[in-house]
Design a protein around this motif. Structure first.
Motif, PDB file in Angstrom:
ATOM      1  N   ASP A 146      -4.298  -5.222   1.860  1.00  0.00           N
ATOM      2  CA  ASP A 146      -3.692  -4.402   2.931  1.00  0.00           C
ATOM      3  C   ASP A 146      -3.542  -2.956   2.439  1.00  0.00           C
ATOM      4  N   ASP A 152      -3.325  -0.242   3.818  1.00  0.00           N
ATOM      5  CA  ASP A 152      -2.367   0.614   4.532  1.00  0.00           C
ATOM      6  C   ASP A 152      -0.968   0.501   3.953  1.00  0.00           C
ATOM      7  N   SER A 153      -0.696  -0.590   3.232  1.00  0.00           N
ATOM      8  CA  SER A 153       0.656  -0.788   2.697  1.00  0.00           C
ATOM      9  C   SER A 153       0.838  -0.179   1.321  1.00  0.00           C
TER      10      SER A 153
END
Length: 1602
Positions: free
Chosen positions: A1062, A1064-1065
């Protein structure tokens, strides 16, 4: 199209000498160039310089180099040039038609900002752009300018379309705006057309598109509605620079753009409908092209450059020679120049539709042009330059052209005849005929036009061999058909088209009358026939006879001559023998020729015509000529009496008079007029020559008029001689009461005769002239009778106006529509007129700020919407809502909402809240406060106006916007922390829920976790985070796995999962890790993590919260430089709040900037140091700022810093330091001011003396003012004795003043040194100025004050005559002051006597010519009030209107906006001092304003100044037409035109009537005082005593007052 260099018109210079603008004249004969030195050079069409002239600035006080010329254009008639300048003005110069004609300015238009570009598209219309963004229009006919449209952006370019009926403007923000005066049926839109990517300095409007270019090196062609057609991008071409100017060819087929050393040429391709680029014209060392001008015929292009050069190029597609006589130059696809090589004349042949011209032929004896395009046919007459273009489909070139008629081209094609009138773009007519012989076709086009007939166009042609048809070409219908029994072989209409003549093959000549449709044969065996040009005379030949019809209306009356042909060696002689006796026409023709030749023999012509009187007169003239010839020899016809009598015979009496007067035969000229009963001309001659019998002539003329019962003319005669009573009597006798009323209304003295006025009004009513009777009643203040008469005469507008005066006499026009009952107005006027009247007055009230009165007027005529709009425009929203609630309750909620949005946009949030809540829109209020960051207000509104949970939601959003500990503190304070955690978890905002839980409520965390991870994979129960991670990833929820590790602060695992599953995290993990570091006070680690997460803004916030401002500024500078300035200001505010600690922080920051080499920021920091308790620190910091700026910053910044530091140092008392700082930058004036403010007078004088002696007087003047303000008069005497004496006068210490003056050296010995004759002129001027400015002096009681001033000035002037100052400017000024004081004193004296009120009024009016010495507003007020008091309302209106303009000008601080048109050709000065204050109280100003508004609605007044027999303003001493100056009357100040009484002293005189009137008033008062044992005339007697003393005695006819 190709460009070929022809010549250099103006050689370039070595440096920059920009050619600012160029222009070709419309007639192609003149070319103008304006250079950087503001001189206009004029060239002829061959490029030879023929003339030049210099432009002028708007105001010479700024110098001749204070402006630049930015625009130039010729007028359509090529006789004028308009020049647009950066000093806010446009001048129009008349240059004439010939070279060397005098250049004069015929128009000027003052603007509010600089003119940037200019065009002259049509007659009287100049269009120009301004720096403030407006595009305006100047009308040279009315001399006024107006705004076409306005923008907020500088106008960089302006151009017109090919027809000149549309304009395009380019603006600095890239906007291109289009406007049409006439769209010519195209239907194209107006207004903003397109947003160009850069300012379109190069802008051209071609036929099919618009081309724009600028500094981005791209050329874009736009379509008619702004869409992009083509783009030519040269931004990657290293050789190309920005485009500076553009021009379209006159035909609109080509565009040329100029840049650096290069001209780019674009040609429109009609076949492909695109622009094609030709080979660019590159010229080395040409430098930047600043101006382009294309000759109107398209043959030449001129280029102006930055270095001042002007180059001329030839423009053509191709060139050819036609029959070695004509040169054909194709300057564009649709434009050809045809030049006659022998005469040099040129004709421009152009297709108005843009079609390509294919072939040009010159036919018809090489006079007529014929050219084809794909869809049209072009025809033209080379001699008259009349050109036509008609629609014409291709016919294979089989047309046959006939050019026998000079006005019409006849075209035969496939059995059809088409007629084309030269100069007309439509076919005149088309008919079917097979007969192509021009003798069988006759066309008449407006030849010998008849009165009452506009157009006369007729055609006669053969339908078949025996039938003639006649067609009206205007209407297109047949007006006659002639059927004949034989073949017709010739026909012709007469010039007026009313008669048709035709001959058949049997040689019979027939005449056909078109109107009566009658045909008659008038001649057999006709071998020749022709209409005589210019007449309806017909000439024909019949075998051996010549037949002439002088009157074709009587064809039976023919004059015949026998033709006899005789052969002589080498010549043919035709003899004509008269057959029939000459008729009347022949006699008249002979007589006309004889008179023109001054022959005296044709008396028999008059006799034959039965005119015996003329025959006898001519016979007598013959006898005079014979007698003179016998007595003196020579030609008797040259004798003046003979020439005069011949002029009389032709009724040219002015010529006869001139002949008589040339010989000084005045008696004969007068005798001629008397014999003809032309008495007026006779009297004019007598007056001009000063004939002694003039009065007898007038009496005889009057007696003759009375004998012949011409009472009207006799009345006019008496009126012209000034005898009003006699004139009125005659008018009434003649039954002309209206003329009598006009005369009475024009003369105030006649209005006072009550009996006379009653007699006239009775006559008017008897003749049913009710309106004129009403005017008279109104003039004598009888409103009831006036109302009755106006009502009977249906003059309802006047009824309302008079009713206004009856109902509200005190208010005047300001309140009359609302005070006059509406039912009266509705009764007397149409409803629409009532509405217009009330609305117009309401608008006046609105302009005056009287909104309530305006509202009442609007509501009275049922127009509440106009009142609502008024309140909205002036932002009076409460009143606006009140009216909406009253008149439109259904729209009240919408209105509140609309106002709320407007107020929100303006930033007036509290007011917006009120309106939103009134509209029941509490959510809009909350959103408004949220958007503005005012969360407290948003929470308040939600809590009070929203539902049960509204405020909780707002609190949650508020906390979320804060984040961190601030959010927890807020929610704890509001008691909403747990609810917010639940809300965040319920909405899957787990990060925020964790943050709140971690920081405050640990018992909430397990619930959050369980909500997050679910019961199946709870790591706390299993203790297997890795298994949970695997399950999350398998379920496609890596975000939850990351949050799990974040919660357990396993940052490495969290980052690993985020990077792998992920991305984006990743940033959120880094941010969480950074927060942990911050909690541990590890700021360096936190900063690194936040920067890795690309969140420098968060790092900035954390440093600010921690108070680490230096680190915050460092981060801001490196990563978010756009916020640096705002952050700096925030830091300074924080420092200010912290007091001394904050100042230390500023100093610390300044030192940090200084060490980092950021000197500009260091200077800004030092300048912001403020500590009132430590002036030493402030001085040190400010001096450091100045030092750094001088060492390291640019010169302009140096000056700014020093000018900022200097006043601050002076403010803390460090005057010497400030002065030294100023001197470091050679700011001498500022240094001197610093020393002066510190009262260091010696230092100030030394600096001025050593560094700039110009300021020595300035220092001395300041020192004097200082001493004067301090009241140190004794010290002031040693510096400026005049100022000291002034101060003594102000303090009322006259003894001290005279004592001090006595001790001073006397400049001129003859003067006795007394107060009244002191050489100290300033004291006298001060006394005079104070006196004329004083209030309460316009009354009889002020006489003694004026008399004292008059006597003092008289003594001064008498002493000056004996001194060396005699006739000096000061002496002349005091003489003028004496005259003014005399006028004022005489006015006060006249005000004490009722009979002299007109004298007082005339004196007030005469004082207006001296307003350069008087308070101008006070003078016009007094003159207007005086004129109004005696009923001279025309002058009163003009003077009081000027007074109101002056009061406005005083408030604005400038007289520049005054309109002087009312005072043209008078001696009232325009250039007067602007009063520093109002001299008339507000109440009186309001009264005047109300009265002026009343009169402005009154159409009866002719609002012009009265004129006298000179044709000049009656109070003007100078006659504008002749320049002759009259003497002023001592009693009234008016010019003396006749009946002069002269005094012993030269230049002193009085009008006899006014003098006698003054004396009679004194006699009357003296006799009254004897009866009453009192005296009422001492002031008038004192005036006479003074005049006697001043003028060397009184005239012998004067009244003795001893």
């Amino acid at each position: 199209m190709q460009l070929k260099h022809l010549r250099t018109l103006l050689s370039p210079q070595d440096g920059a000498a920009k050619v600012t603008c160029m222009a070709w004249s419309q007639n192609n004969a003149k070319f103008a160039v304006c250079t950087v030195d503001r001189v206009v050079l004029l060239y002829d069409e061959h490029g030879e310089r023929r003339d030049k002239f210099s432009t002028k600035p708007a105001d010479m006080k700024y110098g001749r180099k204070s402006y630049m010329v930015k625009g130039m254009a010729f007028s359509p008639d090529s006789t004028k040039i308009a020049i647009g300048q950066t000093d806010n003005i446009i001048y129009v110069y008349k240059i004439g038609e010939d070279w060397g004609d005098k250049k004069v300015i015929c128009n000027k238009f003052i603007q509010t900002s600089a003119v940037t570009c200019l065009q002259w598209p049509a007659e009287y219309i100049i269009v120009f752009g301004l720096a403030e963004g407006k595009v305006r229009l100047a009308n040279t006919k009315t001399n006024k300018s107006s705004t076409i449209y306005g923008t907020e952006s500088y106008v960089v370019s302006l151009t017109t379309n090919c027809s000149g009926k549309g304009i395009l403007s380019g603006h600095a923000d890239g906007t291109i705006v289009r406007y049409f005066f006439d769209d010519e049926g195209s239907g194209e839109s107006q207004g903003k057309l397109v947003n160009h990517p850069c300012p379109p300095y190069a802008l051209a409007w071609a036929t099919n598109s618009i081309m724009a270019a600028g500094c981005d090196r791209r050329i874009i062609a736009y379509g008619k509605e702004g869409h992009v057609l083509q783009t030519f991008d040269y931004s990657r071409d290293p050789q190309e620079r920005e485009f500076t100017t553009a021009v379209a060819s006159p035909g609109g087929q080509s565009v040329v753009l100029g840049s650096y050393d290069r001209l780019r040429v674009f040609n429109w391709s009609p076949q492909r409908s695109i622009w094609e680029e030709a080979k660019p014209k590159e010229i080395a060392n040409l430098y930047t092209i600043t101006a382009l001008a294309w000759k109107r015929d398209g043959s030449r292009l001129c280029v102006g450059t930055l270095c001042g050069g002007v180059e001329q190029f030839d423009c053509c597609l191709r060139r050819s020679i036609y029959k070695n006589k004509f040169e054909l130059t194709y300057v564009g696809p649709s434009q050809v120049i045809v030049k006659n090589l022998s005469s040099g004349t040129r004709v421009v042949l152009k297709s108005h539709y843009g079609y390509e011209v294919e072939e040009v032929k010159i036919l018809g004896k090489e006079r007529y042009l014929v050219a084809h395009t794909s869809d049209t046919l072009l025809l033209g007459d080379l001699n008259t330059n009349r050109l036509s273009e008609i629609a014409w489909l291709g016919s294979g070139g089989n047309e046959k052209y006939f050019f026998e008629n000079e006005n019409v081209c006849m075209i035969f094609n496939a059995g059809e005849l088409t007629l084309v009138e030269y100069g007309n773009n439509d076919t005149l007519g088309s008919v079917r005929t097979e007969f192509m012989n021009p003798h069988l076709i006759s066309v008449r086009i407006n030849e010998r036009c008849q009165r009452g007939t506009e157009d006369n166009k007729k055609l006669a042609y053969l339908v078949d061999i025996k039938t003639v048809a006649i067609v009206d070409l205007i209407g297109g219908y047949n007006i006659g058909t002639v059927s004949h029994e034989s073949r017709v072989d010739w026909l012709e209409l007469n010039e007026t088209g009313h008669k048709l003549l035709f001959r058949d093959r049997k040689l019979r000549l027939h005449l056909y009358d078109i109107e009566s449709c009658s045909k008659i044969m008038i001649l057999n065996f006709c071998s020749y026939v022709q209409w005589v040009p210019g007449s309806d005379v017909l000439v024909a030949q019949n075998r051996n006879s010549l037949c002439v019809w002088y009157n074709i209306e009587a064809p039976e009356r023919v004059t015949m001559f026998t033709i006899r042909v005789c052969w002589t060696p080498g010549a043919l002689r035709c003899g004509v023998e008269l057959i029939s006796w000459s008729h009347e026409e022949t006699l008249k023709a002979e007589l006309s020729r004889s008179l023109k030749a001054r022959s005296l023999r044709p008396a028999w012509c008059f006799s034959a015509l039965g005119q015996v009187a003329k025959a006898r007169f001519l016979h007598e003239t013959n006898e005079i000529a014979d007698r003179v010839s016998r007595e003196y020899g020579g030609e008797g016809t040259d004798f003046y009496q003979v020439r005069a009598r011949l002029a009389m015979l032709e009724k040219n009496y002015k010529l006869a008079e001139m002949i008589f007067l040339e010989q000084n035969a005045v008696e004969e000229a007068m005798g001629m007029y008397q014999e003809l009963h032309r008495w007026d001309e006779c009297i004019v001659v007598a007056e001009a020559k000063g004939h002694p019998a003039l009065e007898n002539l007038r009496r005889s003329y009057y007696q003759w008029l009375m004998d012949t019962q011409q009472e009207e003319r006799a009345g006019e005669l008496q009126e012209s001689q000034g005898d009003g009573l006699a004139a009125i009597s005659l008018y009434l006798k003649a039954g002309l009461p209206a003329k009598a009323a006009r005369l009475v209304l024009s003369r105030e003295e006649l209005l006072a005769n009550t009996e006379l006025v009653e007699h006239i009004t009775a006559a008017l009513i008897k003749g049913e002239l009710y309106e004129r009777a009403g005017d008279l009643f109104e003039k004598i203040h009888n409103p009831q009778q006036a109302l009755e008469c106006y009502r009977k005469g249906n003059a309802f507008m006047k009824v309302v106006t008079v009713a206004m005066g009856v109902y509200v006499p005190a208010q005047g026009i300001a309140g009359y529509p609302s005070s006059v009952p509406p039912q009266l107005a509705m009764k007397c006027m149409r409803p629409e007129d009532v509405s217009v009247l009330y609305i117009t007055q309401a608008q006046e009230m609105e302009k005056q700020g009287k909104y309530r009165e305006a509202e009442r007027l609007y509501v009275t005529v049922e127009e509440p919407d106009l009142a609502i709009t008024m309140y909205k425009k002036h932002k009076l929203y409460d009143d606006m809502i009140r009216l909406v609630g009253k008149h439109h309750p259904d729209l009240l909620s919408d209105t509140h909402l609309h106002l709320g949005k407007e107020l929100e946009a303006e930033g007036r949030l509290q007011e917006a809240e009120y309106h939103y809540l009134e509209a029941q829109e509490w959510k809009a209020t909350v959103n408004m406060y949220r958007a503005s960051g005012l969360w407290e207000e948003a929470y308040r509104v939600a809590r009070t106006q929203g539902g049960a949970n509204a405020h909780k939601h707002v609190a949650y959003l508020w906390a979320k916007s804060l984040g961190g500990e601030a959010a927890v503190r807020l929610l704890t304070k509001l008691g909403l922390l747990e609810a917010s955690v639940d809300h965040a978890a319920d909405n899957c905002n787990f990060e925020f829920a964790f943050e709140l839980s971690r920081l405050a409520v640990n018992h909430k965390t397990p619930r959050s976790n369980s909500n997050t991870y679910g019961c199946d994979l709870d790591p706390d129960r299993r203790g297997k985070l890795e298994e949970a991670e695997a399950e999350f990833i398998r379920a496609g929820k890596p975000k939850e796995a990351v949050l799990m590790f974040v919660h357990n602060q396993d940052w490495e695992a969290a980052q690993r999962v985020a990077e792998a599953h992920d991305p984006d995290s990743v940033a959120e993990v880094l941010v969480g890790q950074a927060r942990r570091a911050l909690e541990e006070k590890d700021f360096q680690k936190a900063e690194g993590l936040l920067l890795r997460a690309q969140r420098p803004g968060l790092a900035l916030s954390y440093y600010k919260e921690a108070g680490l401002w230096s680190d915050a500024l460092r981060i801001c500078k490196d990563y978010v430089p756009g916020q640096l300035e705002a952050l700096q200001e925030e830091y300074e505010r924080e420092a200010t709040k912290k007091g001394a600690r904050g100042v230390e922080g500023l100093v610390e920051q300044a030192r940090h900037w200084e060490q980092a080499g950021e000197y500009s920021r260091a200077v800004d920091c030092y300048l912001k140091v403020r500590d009132s308790g430590n002036s030493g620190l402030m001085e040190k910091c400010w001096m450091k700022a100045a030092e750094l700026s001088i060492k390291f910053l640019p010169p302009q910044r140096n000056i700014e810093v020093v000018l900022a530091v200097g006043p601050q140092l002076i403010g803390i008392g460090k005057h010497n330091a400030a002065a030294e700082l100023y001197l470091n930058l050679d700011l001498v004036k500022e240094a001197i001011d610093a020393f002066i403010e510190g009262e260091e007078w010696n230092k100030a004088k030394r600096v001025a003396k050593e560094l700039d002696p110009r300021y020595e007087d300035y220092v001395d003047q300041c020192y004097k003012e200082f001493l004067k303000n301090q009241g140190k008069v004794d010290s002031l005497v040693g510096v400026d004795v005049v100022a000291a004496l002034d101060l003594y006068v102000e303090q009322g210490q006259w003894d001290k003043c005279i004592e001090t003056a006595t001790k001073q050296p006397v400049p001129f010995a003859p003067l006795p040194l007394t107060f009244s004759s002191s050489y100290n002129f300033n004291i006298y001027k001060r006394i005079f100025t104070d006196m004329v400015s004083s209030p309460g002096t316009n009354c009889a009681e002020a006489y003694h004050s004026w008399a004292d001033l008059r006597d003092v000035l008289f003594n001064l002037c008498e002493n000056l005559v004996k001194s060396s100052e005699a006739n000096s400017p000061a002496h002349e000024e005091f003489k003028t002051m004496l005259l003014i004081a005399h006028y004022y004193a005489t006015r006060s004296a006249a005000q004490s006597v009722k009979q002299l009120e007109t004298v007082a009024a005339r004196l007030s009016i005469s004082l207006l010519r001296h307003t350069q010495l008087l308070p101008v507003d006070k003078a016009f007020y007094e003159a207007g009030i005086a004129a109004k008091a005696v009923g001279w309302e025309n002058m009163a209106f003009i003077f009081l209107n000027r007074f109101l303009d002056l009061t406005d000008a005083i408030e604005e601080g400038t007289l520049d906006g005054l309109d002087h048109s009312d005072f043209q050709d008078t001696d009232i000065p325009f250039e007067v001092p602007l009063p520093a204050k109002q001299h008339v109280p507000e109440a009186e100003r309001e009264e005047v304003r109300d009265w002026v508004l009343t009169v402005s609605m009154d159409q009866r007044l002719e609002q012009v100044l009265p004129r006298d027999e000179r044709g000049a303003y009656e109070a003007s001493l100078v006659a504008a037409s002749t320049g002759v100056r009259a003497l002023p009357c001592l009693i009234t100040g008016y010019p003396i035109l006749r009946n002069k009484i002269e005094f012993k002293r030269p230049g002193k005189a009085a009008n006899k009537d006014n003098w006698n009137k003054f004396l009679m008033a004194i006699k009357f008062l003296s006799s009254s005082s004897i009866c009453s044992q009192t005296s009422h005339s001492p002031v008038c007697q004192d005036v006479l005593k003074f005049i006697s003393q001043w003028c060397g005695g009184l005239p012998s006819t004067s009244f003795s007052f001893q």
